[in-house]
Design a protein around this motif. Structure first.
Motif, mmCIF file in Angstrom:
data_model
loop_
_atom_site.group_PDB
_atom_site.id
_atom_site.type_symbol
_atom_site.label_atom_id
_atom_site.label_comp_id
_atom_site.label_asym_id
_atom_site.label_seq_id
_atom_site.Cartn_x
_atom_site.Cartn_y
_atom_site.Cartn_z
ATOM 1 N N TRP A 189 -38.818 30.548 -4.033
ATOM 2 C CA TRP A 189 -38.518 29.438 -4.595
ATOM 3 C C TRP A 189 -37.138 28.934 -4.450
ATOM 4 N N PHE B 240 -37.031 27.334 -1.103
ATOM 5 C CA PHE B 240 -37.570 26.122 -1.339
ATOM 6 C C PHE B 240 -36.543 24.933 -1.890
ATOM 7 N N ALA B 241 -35.909 25.455 -2.898
ATOM 8 C CA ALA B 241 -34.661 24.682 -3.625
ATOM 9 C C ALA B 241 -33.820 24.284 -2.568
ATOM 10 N N ILE C 34 -42.673 19.254 2.138
ATOM 11 C CA ILE C 34 -42.110 19.746 0.858
ATOM 12 C C ILE C 34 -43.191 20.066 0.057
ATOM 13 N N ALA D 50 -44.187 23.683 -1.521
ATOM 14 C CA ALA D 50 -44.477 24.255 -3.094
ATOM 15 C C ALA D 50 -45.694 24.600 -3.327
ATOM 16 N N LEU E 124 -46.880 28.244 -4.628
ATOM 17 C CA LEU E 124 -47.327 28.452 -6.220
ATOM 18 C C LEU E 124 -49.000 29.326 -6.335
#
Lengths: 504, 152
Positions: free
Chosen positions: A416, A419-420, B84, B88, B92
């Motif tokens: 994450w 990702f960010a 993107i 994600a 997840l």
């Protein structure tokens, strides 16, 4: 001689089977990264760090260093054959390299790029061998104020040299420092900006941030402009690669000059291989009796920038190893890798881990030889790699990045973070904020904070401590000068301009 | 870049002020010398000044000076958004889908949908990539990768 004993010990380390194997793996992967457009050396080093986790620190850094200077070699291939620089430090090589290829002289251009890289790279390692130890022993006397001044100077030089807008460069650097504040405060043990998240206690994962800012952001940017590749068809065999006697006569001078120039530019924090190749090309053009021939496909135009960028890669190891201050985005990522392996680069490294330091330095001699052997006979294979279209590479880069980041700590949270920072990095690119200062800020953040707070503790909060000690005063003044130089220059120029404007 | 810089300036300014406020809750000084809140506070202050400068600079720029849009071609937002979004989704569901299946699907999506590669190449690359990464990271490097409910 002490140096000779040390370097001999280094070779004993570097020539062990495992280190030799991984040096080979490193330079091969580096060449591959250099050849493939769309993956620069920073991205390459960042996504390959996780692969070295199981290795001992020396082997790991030998591999990463190999990737770094290997990429410098590989970048020239794409510049010459398809006019697309594999990385930014090969931009200058496209000017004459591609023209040579169009004239049917791709072979000698590729050959000279490899020879020039080899000679300059080796010369840089020789200089590194002799310059690093005395510098490290001087740095032993450094206290917190000197370290703060040094990191401050490193940060300001990088920000003032990267990108068009200095303001945005500084903002990017400060952003990196802010991100570095997340996690447990190393001095007081206070939790900072963790929002109750246990994964953030350790701080933002460095690999996640670096891979996000470079690899993921680069993929997103590349999605916008499909890359066009115009291949120059040439038969490449080993025999066509050797430059002729005239080529050698033309190139030896430029190689020598650009090696020295490149090395010293590499040593300076902030100016990396890219600037070195630009400057050496400009210098050769100035010195040449026929400057108008540059850009039409002459061999000097290939020899000079290729030599300079390899020498700079060697030079950049000097501040990294002796002071622990990286001078560019790639060396910042290398520093991150060292820290993950539990080594803190700096003068003490030479005392406490001589086998590591000298092993890595010796491996760079070996790596340069390996690269020459790898590049000349196999240039056809590297050139055929260019036929792999970027659209196939894109998903590979994304998935390798994601797995690598996961493998760092075996947790999904780091993904994450990647990702960010991928999205942040993409927006930064779009808004013309350079990413390198942010990574440098992130890596140097803990050192900046510790040395600043220790200094202020010593001086009871008096800022003059940075100006009353000679070395720290000199470094702080250099840093301030580099920060304010553009402002001063602008004011000075407007003053000089104003009388002229008033006349008519 | 003018409008973009203005927006960036405002967002970063708000971020810096939030950071300064957050840092004030941390102890500014320890028993000896500055404390945990010291550096973040001053970094926030510095960032606030810098973002204000960016804002002012952007506002002073003449409007007509060839203002390029941030996204000249809005259609590029589709592949960027899809990439993107799929990344994600991958992160997840990785825990449930397992590494092999998840990575294979992500590769296939990026190659087949975003890059519009032929389906045969897509499937081939997706399978090779997922298996290849599994071999390198799990079998060679010993990383314990997420497994699916089915156990692979």
């Amino acid at each position: 001689m002490d140096v000779f004993q040390n370097i001999l010990m280094g070779f004993r380390v570097a020539l062990s089977f495992q280190n030799l194997l991984f040096c080979f793996v490193g330079v091969t992967l580096g060449t591959l990264i250099g050849v493939l457009p769309g993956i620069g050396p920073v991205t390459g080093v960042a996504i390959l760090i996780p692969i070295t986790f199981g290795l001992n620190p020396t082997t790991a850094i030998i591999t990463m260093a190999g990737v770094y200077y290997g990429a410098m070699y590989g970048g020239s291939t794409t510049s010459i054959l398809i006019n697309v620089p594999g990385e930014s430090s090969s931009v200058m090589t496209t000017l004459d390299g591609y023209q040579m290829a169009r004239k049917g002289r791709a072979g000698p251009a590729l050959g000279m790029a490899a020879f020039s890289s080899f000679m300059a790279g080796t010369l840089a390692v020789v200089l590194l061998t002799f310059i690093a130890p005395p510098l490290a022993s001087v740095a032993l006397s450094f206290g917190p104020p000197e370290y703060f001044a040094l990191t401050f100077m490193g940060l300001t030089l990088v920000t003032s040299l990267s990108g068009q807008s200095m303001l945005k460069g500084i903002m990017s650097g400060v952003f990196g420092l802010i991100v570095a504040c997340v996690g447990l405060d190393a001095i007081s043990g206070e939790e900072r900006f963790t929002f109750g998240n246990i994964y953030l206690l350790d701080g933002m994962g460095f690999i996640g941030v670096a891979v996000g800012l470079f690899a993921v952001a680069e993929v997103l940017v590349n999605l916008e402009e499909p890359m066009e590749q115009v291949f120059v068809q040439t038969a490449l065999s080993l025999r066509t690669l050797f430059p002729n006697l005239q080529d050698w006569k033309d190139s030896l001078g430029p190689i020598g000059r650009s090696s020295l120039l490149g090395f010293f530019i590499g040593v300076l924090p902030g100016a990396g291989a890219t600037i070195a190749s630009f400057m050496s090309y400009a210098m050769e053009k100035k010195l040449s009796k026929h400057p108008e021939k540059f850009g039409t496909g002459i061999i000097q135009g290939v020899a000079a920038p290729e030599g300079a960028n390899n020498a700079a890669a060697g030079g950049a190891m000097v501040p990294l190893l002796t002071l622990g201050i990286p001078g560019s985005g790639t060396t910042a990522v290398l520093l991150g890798a060292l820290l993950i392996h539990g080594l803190r680069p700096g003068p003490l490294l030479f005392q406490n881990n001589p086998d590591f330091v000298w092993g890595v330095i010796a491996s760079m001699y070996i790596g340069n030889v390996l690269l020459l052997v790898l590049n000349l006979p196999l240039v056809g294979i590297w050139a055929s790699m260019l036929r792999v279209p970027y659209r196939i590479l894109m998903p590979l880069i994304v998935t390798i990045s994601a797995v690598g980041v996961f493998a760092t700590d075996n947790n999904i949270f780091d993904m994450w973070v990647m990702f960010a920072f991928g999205i942040i990095g993409y927006l930064m690119r779009k808004l013309e904020f350079p990413a390198a200062p942010a990574v440098l800020g992130l890596v140097l953040g803990p050192l900046v904070e510790r040395s600043l707070r220790q200094s202020l503790t010593i001086s009871h909060g008096d800022l003059s401590i940075f100006f009353t000690r000679p070395i720290s005063a000199l470094l702080t003044i250099c840093a301030l000068l580099s920060l304010f130089a553009p402002v001063v220059r602008a004011v000075w120029q407007s003053r000089r301009m104003s009388p002229m404007e008033m006349k008519p | 870049m003018r409008r973009a810089d203005q927006v960036t300036g405002i967002i970063v300014l708000v971020f810096s002020l939030t950071l300064m406020e957050g840092s004030r809750r941390l102890p500014p000084s320890a028993t000896f010398g500055p404390g945990a809140g010291f550096l973040p506070f001053w970094l926030g202050a510095l960032m606030a000044v810098l973002s204000a400068l960016l804002l002012v600079k952007a506002c002073l720029q003449p409007v007509a000076s060839a203002d390029t849009a941030l996204f000249p071609n809005r259609r590029v937002l589709i592949p960027v958004g899809a990439t993107i979004g799929s990344l994600a989704a991958y992160i997840l569901v990785l825990d449930r889908l397992g590494f092999l299946l998840g990575t294979g699907l992500l590769t296939a999506f990026l190659l087949g949908v975003v890059e519009r590669e032929r389906w045969f190449t897509t499937v081939l690359v997706a399978v090779l990539n997922a298996v290849g990464l599994y071999v390198v990271f799990h079998l060679l490097l010993g990383v314990s990768l997420p497994k699916s409910v089915l156990g692979f």
